[in-house]
Scaffold this motif. Structure first.
Motif, mmCIF file in Angstrom:
data_model
loop_
_atom_site.group_PDB
_atom_site.id
_atom_site.type_symbol
_atom_site.label_atom_id
_atom_site.label_comp_id
_atom_site.label_asym_id
_atom_site.label_seq_id
_atom_site.Cartn_x
_atom_site.Cartn_y
_atom_site.Cartn_z
ATOM 1 N N ARG A 1 -25.872 30.605 -45.791
ATOM 2 C CA ARG A 1 -27.246 30.264 -45.420
ATOM 3 C C ARG A 1 -27.897 29.392 -46.481
ATOM 4 O O ARG A 1 -28.711 28.513 -46.168
ATOM 5 C CB ARG A 1 -28.063 31.541 -45.228
ATOM 6 C CG ARG A 1 -27.719 32.318 -43.967
ATOM 7 C CD ARG A 1 -28.680 33.453 -43.748
ATOM 8 N NE ARG A 1 -30.048 32.985 -43.596
ATOM 9 C CZ ARG A 1 -31.101 33.797 -43.442
ATOM 10 N NH1 ARG A 1 -30.916 35.107 -43.446
ATOM 11 N NH2 ARG A 1 -32.309 33.299 -43.302
ATOM 12 N N GLN B 1 -26.916 25.888 -45.814
ATOM 13 C CA GLN B 1 -27.697 25.329 -44.712
ATOM 14 C C GLN B 1 -29.121 25.021 -45.167
ATOM 15 O O GLN B 1 -29.684 23.975 -44.813
ATOM 16 C CB GLN B 1 -27.724 26.308 -43.550
ATOM 17 C CG GLN B 1 -28.513 25.804 -42.344
ATOM 18 C CD GLN B 1 -28.566 26.821 -41.224
ATOM 19 O OE1 GLN B 1 -28.238 27.996 -41.420
ATOM 20 N NE2 GLN B 1 -28.967 26.398 -40.050
ATOM 21 N N ALA B 2 -29.697 25.928 -45.965
ATOM 22 C CA ALA B 2 -31.055 25.710 -46.461
ATOM 23 C C ALA B 2 -31.120 24.471 -47.342
ATOM 24 O O ALA B 2 -32.119 23.744 -47.346
ATOM 25 C CB ALA B 2 -31.534 26.935 -47.238
ATOM 26 N N SER C 1 -43.045 27.225 -42.523
ATOM 27 C CA SER C 1 -42.616 27.742 -43.825
ATOM 28 C C SER C 1 -43.618 27.394 -44.914
ATOM 29 O O SER C 1 -43.955 28.236 -45.758
ATOM 30 C CB SER C 1 -41.232 27.178 -44.172
ATOM 31 O OG SER C 1 -40.852 27.534 -45.487
ATOM 32 N N SER D 1 -37.736 25.988 -52.267
ATOM 33 C CA SER D 1 -37.964 27.124 -51.386
ATOM 34 C C SER D 1 -37.380 28.367 -52.030
ATOM 35 O O SER D 1 -36.505 28.287 -52.894
ATOM 36 C CB SER D 1 -37.311 26.888 -50.023
ATOM 37 O OG SER D 1 -35.907 27.001 -50.147
ATOM 38 N N ASP E 1 -35.385 30.426 -50.889
ATOM 39 C CA ASP E 1 -33.954 30.563 -50.616
ATOM 40 C C ASP E 1 -33.100 29.744 -51.569
ATOM 41 O O ASP E 1 -31.959 30.085 -51.856
ATOM 42 C CB ASP E 1 -33.648 30.129 -49.182
ATOM 43 C CG ASP E 1 -34.063 31.180 -48.173
ATOM 44 O OD1 ASP E 1 -34.269 32.337 -48.595
ATOM 45 O OD2 ASP E 1 -34.193 30.843 -46.993
#
Length: 430
Positions: free
Chosen positions: A209, A212-213, A270, A299, A301
């Motif tokens: 993930r 992807q982020a 977001s 971010s 993440d």
């Protein structure tokens, strides 16, 4: 902590604590870098200090305010803050087990590292005997300390929850009450090969993930560049531009544009959730691209802290599965790797390569593990019953202490009519 909370008239919004993450409205004007920030600015609490609160203001950045210079933005947050603060004040004497966790426990602390604490608390008997629902979590205002109620912690441990198992097995874990010692003595009952999924496969999935982020973050920069250069662009126009450069596969061109539009919507949602936009609207994103972009940080993440912690979990899973024992403190080459990731010295791609290289080790460790397939549920249940009986005994015998005669007053269940509601029988025809 009533059965149903009373109206908010008894609450003073200027007194209740403001936990990190609370949306607030400023009550005073402030000058920041020769820029006037007017009263009524909207922001989100991001840090709490003895000398004030740090607030991320939309389009401004982080600004320090005193508590009486802020009001909660939503009434529900006033209610939540009051309940959270009251639970913390009442039940912290009932903590039975505590540990320092995070980088200081894993051997990865650096200058400026926070000290995070986690633990378990017991509910005094009167808190479990009435209609009012007792709190199952205690969280400090700054979020650096959090504690679970005993039954909640046991259920989490049986599911091989990483945070709970780490609390039980970290070297800094210490009992503050004999009940805490019972929990530590029984901690082996919670260990099973389920750590393969909760530690190892979970870490791998989250690392994917992150990849992807990272791609989404790169697209974010393009979107903001386009809007900064040409604020007249519509959502559809930006979506077509993004679709043209996106490598994501789609059945048709229309599907590709639809996916790009959804990504743009996710972007401004977001940014709003981070307190950087006043509303979840495309027009706010346009304004942000021109005026507030200097406040944009990585971010949550994509922060290196998240990547290094996932690699740490993966390594712990391999060791625990392979040997049946776990040492949560990082050492040697692993420690150097994790510190490099944490400092951002390694690109995310390299971190993902490390994770991929560890995947075969994870699978092999699962194959040969001496750990039982399932946790010892009967032993865990016997532990919980023993604790419940002990708390009841202390209450009935008036044993000195926070779980006996000195227990904090239990919450009282009251009926709340709520605004605009009639009392039973009012308006009925007899």
């Amino acid at each position: 902590m009533d059965l149903r909370l009373r109206g908010l008239s008894h609450l003073d919004p200027q007194v209740v604590p403001l936990p990190n993450g609370t949306e607030v409205i400023t009550r005073v004007d402030r000058v920041v870098d020769e820029r006037r920030v007017p009263q009524g600015a909207i922001g989100r609490v991001v840090a709490t200090h003895p000398e004030g609160l740090d607030v991320m203001l939309v389009g401004i950045g982080v600004v320090r305010y005193q508590r009486d210079e802020l009001s909660p933005r939503k009434l529900g947050q006033v209610r939540h803050a009051e309940r959270r603060g009251a639970a913390w004040d009442a039940l912290t004497p009932c903590i039975v087990l505590e540990a320092v966790v995070g980088s200081r426990a894993w051997g990865l602390a650096e200058e400026g590292s926070d000290t995070d604490r986690r633990g378990i608390f017991a509910l005094p008997f009167p808190w479990t005997a009435g209609l009012a629902s007792p709190p199952l979590d205690l969280v400090s205002t700054d979020g650096s300390a959090s504690y679970w109620e005993i039954e909640k912690a046991i259920r989490q441990a049986l599911r091989a929850d990483p945070n709970t198992l780490e609390l039980l097995f970290v070297k800094s874990a210490r009992a503050l009450d004999p009940i805490g010692a019972w929990i530590l003595d029984a901690r082996a009952a919670f260990v099973s090969s389920a750590v393969y999924g909760s530690f190892g496969r979970y870490a791998l999935s989250q690392l994917k993930r992150l990849a992807q982020a990272q791609r989404l973050a790169e697209h974010r920069e393009h979107v903001l560049d386009w809007l900064a250069d040409d604020p007249s662009l519509s959502l559809d126009a930006v979506a077509h531009r993004l679709a043209a450069m996106s490598p994501r596969a789609a059945p048709t061109e229309a599907d590709r544009v639809l996916m790009a539009k959804e990504h743009i919507k996710q972007l401004y949602r977001s940014l709003h959730d981070q307190g950087l936009l006043p509303a979840r609207e495309f027009t706010c994103l346009v304004t942000f691209a021109r005026e507030g972009r200097r406040d944009l940080d990585l971010s949550r993440d994509l922060r290196p802290k998240n990547a290094y912690n996932l690699v740490r979990l993966l390594s712990n899973a391999i060791q625990w599965l392979r040997t049946g024992e776990v040492d949560l403190e990082a050492r040697g080459p692993l420690k150097e790797q994790l510190l490099a990731i944490k400092r951002g010295a390694w690109p995310l791609d390299r971190t993902l390569e490390i994770a991929e290289a560890l995947t075969p080790e994870l699978e092999e460790a699962r194959r040969v593990t001496p750990l039982p397939r399932h946790p010892d549920v009967p032993r865990a249940e016997a532990l919980l019953r023993r604790i419940r009986e002990e708390v009841a005994r202390r209450h009935l015998e008036g044993t000195p202490g926070p779980l006996g005669k000195d227990a904090p007053a239990a919450p009282v269940a009251v009926w709340d009519e709520g605004p605009g509601q009639e009392s039973p029988g009012e308006g009925d025809d007899a």
